[in-house]
Structures are given as C-alpha cells and as structure tokens.
Design an enzyme around this catalytic site. Structure first.
Site, mmCIF file in Angstrom:
data_model
loop_
_atom_site.group_PDB
_atom_site.id
_atom_site.type_symbol
_atom_site.label_atom_id
_atom_site.label_comp_id
_atom_site.label_asym_id
_atom_site.label_seq_id
_atom_site.Cartn_x
_atom_site.Cartn_y
_atom_site.Cartn_z
ATOM 1 N N ASN A 1 0.824 -1.221 0.000
ATOM 2 C CA ASN A 1 0.000 0.000 0.000
ATOM 3 C C ASN A 1 0.852 1.264 0.000
ATOM 4 O O ASN A 1 0.383 2.346 0.371
ATOM 5 C CB ASN A 1 -0.901 0.035 1.246
ATOM 6 C CG ASN A 1 -1.720 -1.221 1.419
ATOM 7 O OD1 ASN A 1 -1.454 -2.013 2.325
ATOM 8 N ND2 ASN A 1 -2.696 -1.426 0.565
ATOM 9 N N HIS B 1 -2.654 -5.963 -3.458
ATOM 10 C CA HIS B 1 -2.443 -4.713 -4.206
ATOM 11 C C HIS B 1 -1.124 -4.707 -4.991
ATOM 12 O O HIS B 1 -0.687 -3.646 -5.453
ATOM 13 C CB HIS B 1 -2.471 -3.513 -3.253
ATOM 14 C CG HIS B 1 -3.824 -3.273 -2.652
ATOM 15 N ND1 HIS B 1 -4.902 -2.877 -3.409
ATOM 16 C CD2 HIS B 1 -4.285 -3.397 -1.388
ATOM 17 C CE1 HIS B 1 -5.976 -2.749 -2.622
ATOM 18 N NE2 HIS B 1 -5.613 -3.069 -1.392
ATOM 19 N N HIS C 1 -0.591 -13.148 3.680
ATOM 20 C CA HIS C 1 -1.409 -11.952 3.474
ATOM 21 C C HIS C 1 -2.862 -12.380 3.328
ATOM 22 O O HIS C 1 -3.258 -12.902 2.280
ATOM 23 C CB HIS C 1 -0.901 -11.262 2.206
ATOM 24 C CG HIS C 1 -1.390 -9.864 2.053
ATOM 25 N ND1 HIS C 1 -0.808 -8.818 2.715
ATOM 26 C CD2 HIS C 1 -2.414 -9.344 1.335
ATOM 27 C CE1 HIS C 1 -1.441 -7.697 2.387
ATOM 28 N NE2 HIS C 1 -2.425 -7.999 1.563
ATOM 29 N N HIS D 1 -2.246 -7.657 5.973
ATOM 30 C CA HIS D 1 -3.424 -7.301 5.160
ATOM 31 C C HIS D 1 -4.565 -6.655 5.930
ATOM 32 O O HIS D 1 -5.238 -5.788 5.381
ATOM 33 C CB HIS D 1 -3.975 -8.496 4.374
ATOM 34 C CG HIS D 1 -5.259 -8.217 3.628
ATOM 35 N ND1 HIS D 1 -5.299 -7.406 2.518
ATOM 36 C CD2 HIS D 1 -6.538 -8.626 3.839
ATOM 37 C CE1 HIS D 1 -6.565 -7.353 2.070
ATOM 38 N NE2 HIS D 1 -7.323 -8.075 2.855
#
Ligand SMILES: [Fe+2]
Ligand SMILES: [Fe+2]
Length: 273
Positions: free
Chosen positions: A40, A68, A153, A178
């Site tokens: 992120n 992501h 994750h 996560h």
C-alpha cells in the site's frame, strides 16, 4: 539472527515513519534481516520502483506485497528486475516477478522470503497450503536457508492461524498481514515458528485501515461512493514484529514493535543494552 518484519506501509505517512526510523533501528539493534510489506506504499495502492528502492536503501532486505501488488501498472515490469521484491507466490502461473526468493543477509546468511495470499474473503488464488509445501520443500530451513520468513497476506484470522500451524517447525517467522490492525498474540508456536496473526499496518491509525475516514464512512452509511479513497496523512505508527532465531533457524524470542503515531508504544526488550 535478528529479524524484523514491518507491516503494510500505507501512503506518504507510512513511508515517512519507515524512512525516519528504519536506519536507526537497524543500527541500534544490529538487525541481520528486515522485511517490509509495501503493498500500500504508493498512495495506498501498490508500489512504484522509486519507493521500492527507497525502502531497500533505508535498510530493508526484502519487500513483500499482497492483493495490491500490481495496482501500480509499472510493477508488472519493474518487479522482474527487483529480486528483493516478492509478490504472492500463489498468483496464477505466468504472473510477473517472484513469489519467493533466497536473499543473502548482510552477515552472509541465506534467508528465504515467501509471500502468500489467503483465500477466505479474498480473490481465490491457487491453494496457499499446497504452494507453501513446494516452497519449503525446495529450500528447507537449516539445509537450503538459515532463516525463513513467510508473509501470509490474508483477511481471515482463522486461515492465518491455521497457516501458522501448518508451517510451524519449518520457518523462523510466519507473519500475518493485510487487515492493517495489529493483534496481541505474538508468540512462538510449539515447534518453534515465530507467529503473529496480524502485524498491523505502518500508517496513520486515525483512519479506516489507513484511508482518510470520511469516504469509507460515506460508503458505509450511504452505500454510494462519492470520492476516491486517499491515505490518511496524520502521524503514522510503525508496526512490526521482532524475532531472534537460534542456530536451528527457529524463533527463540519474539516481540511486537509499535513506534510513533497514535498506538501505545511497544518494543522488544531483549536487544537493548
Ligand atoms: Fe495492506
Ligand atoms: Fe492487502
């Protein structure tokens, strides 16, 4: 070995606290190996090559990812030339980059770093339990590597804990990422793996999992999106977990790290003095 894992860096605030503290932590605690989750790092969504290189220059030995991983399209290309940047290993065959790598620590030790994604309440990737078997068989602890760090994750606490028991005795550290809010269960499992269900994000906790809170609130209350999700920009807390391994590569000591921002501070007491 002295290992430090730092949870999901969220946006500018997360990057700032990481870059401020990591070089000092690395020197003060004589860390042998540092892993940072960077999924992120770029505006909350993915990572750019410049950010990845900043993290490596600040003292990270490896950067892991998650759902992501490829939000910044440039990652599809630059991940191929960044052997220390690790995306989930259970992506479909043919995905760019690596799901695991054997990385040399500053002291010459070899550290296996694996990133794996859970499947409960997430995109259904390949079976993470089957995939980790392959990775650990290819590079057993004490034979192929001196330490093994798995970033699992995942969304569900149940899946994260089950995965920890599945790899217990075979890795130095299995760390959950996560969900962005740390759990209080850092401990050593019965066969010697360091474990925490969720390490927590490195970001501004006056937020909804790192995002400026007005838009998430609008979406929950009105059910109509009315703007972009932007990372919160207040003072961030650096969240991590510190592990010391023994000659067998298994964990002997573990403690949470929380530094700065709004959470109650915590740091390992076994490396001071
Ligand atoms: Fe994240
Ligand atoms: Fe994630």
């Amino acid at each position: 070995m002295r290992l430090l894992f730092i949870g999901d860096i969220v946006g500018r605030a997360g990057r700032a606290v990481l870059l401020e503290h990591l070089p000092n932590l690395r020197a003060r605690w004589k860390l042998d190996f540092v892993v940072v989750n960077g999924e992120n790092a770029a505006g909350g969504f993915g990572i750019t090559e410049a950010i990845c290189e900043d993290f490596l220059a600040a003292g990270a030995d490896a950067v892991t990812l998650g759902n992501h991983a490829f939000d910044q399209k440039e990652a599809l290309v630059f991940i191929e030339r960044q052997p220390r940047l690790i995306r989930p290993a259970n992506y479909p065959k043919g995905a760019p980059g690596r799901g695991a790598n054997l990385i040399e620590a500053a002291n010459g030790a070899k550290v296996l770093v694996v990133n794996m994604m859970g499947r409960l309440f997430m995109d259904a990737l390949d079976d993470p339990f089957a995939r980790i078997e392959d990775e650990l068989a290819a590079c057993p602890l004490g034979v192929g590597c001196d330490a093994a760090i798995v970033d699992f994750h995942a969304e569900a606490t149940s899946e994260k804990q089950a995965f920890g028991y599945f790899v217990d005795g075979r890795v130095s550290l299995c760390v959950g990422t996560h969900t962005h809010t740390p759990t209080a269960d850092a401990r050593i499992l019965s066969r010697g793996a360091g474990f925490i269900t969720e390490v927590g994000m490195t970001g501004d906790y006056e937020s909804v999992i790192g995002m400026e809170k007005d838009e998430p609130l609008r979406r929950f209350v009105r059910k109509i999106p009315s703007g972009r999700l932007e990372p919160a920009v207040g003072a961030a807390t650096l969240c991590g977990v510190a592990v010391e391994t023994g000659a067998d590569g298994l964990a002997k000591k573990i403690a949470p790290l929380r530094l700065g921002g709004r959470l109650t501070p915590a740091e390992p007491d076994f490396w001071n003095g």
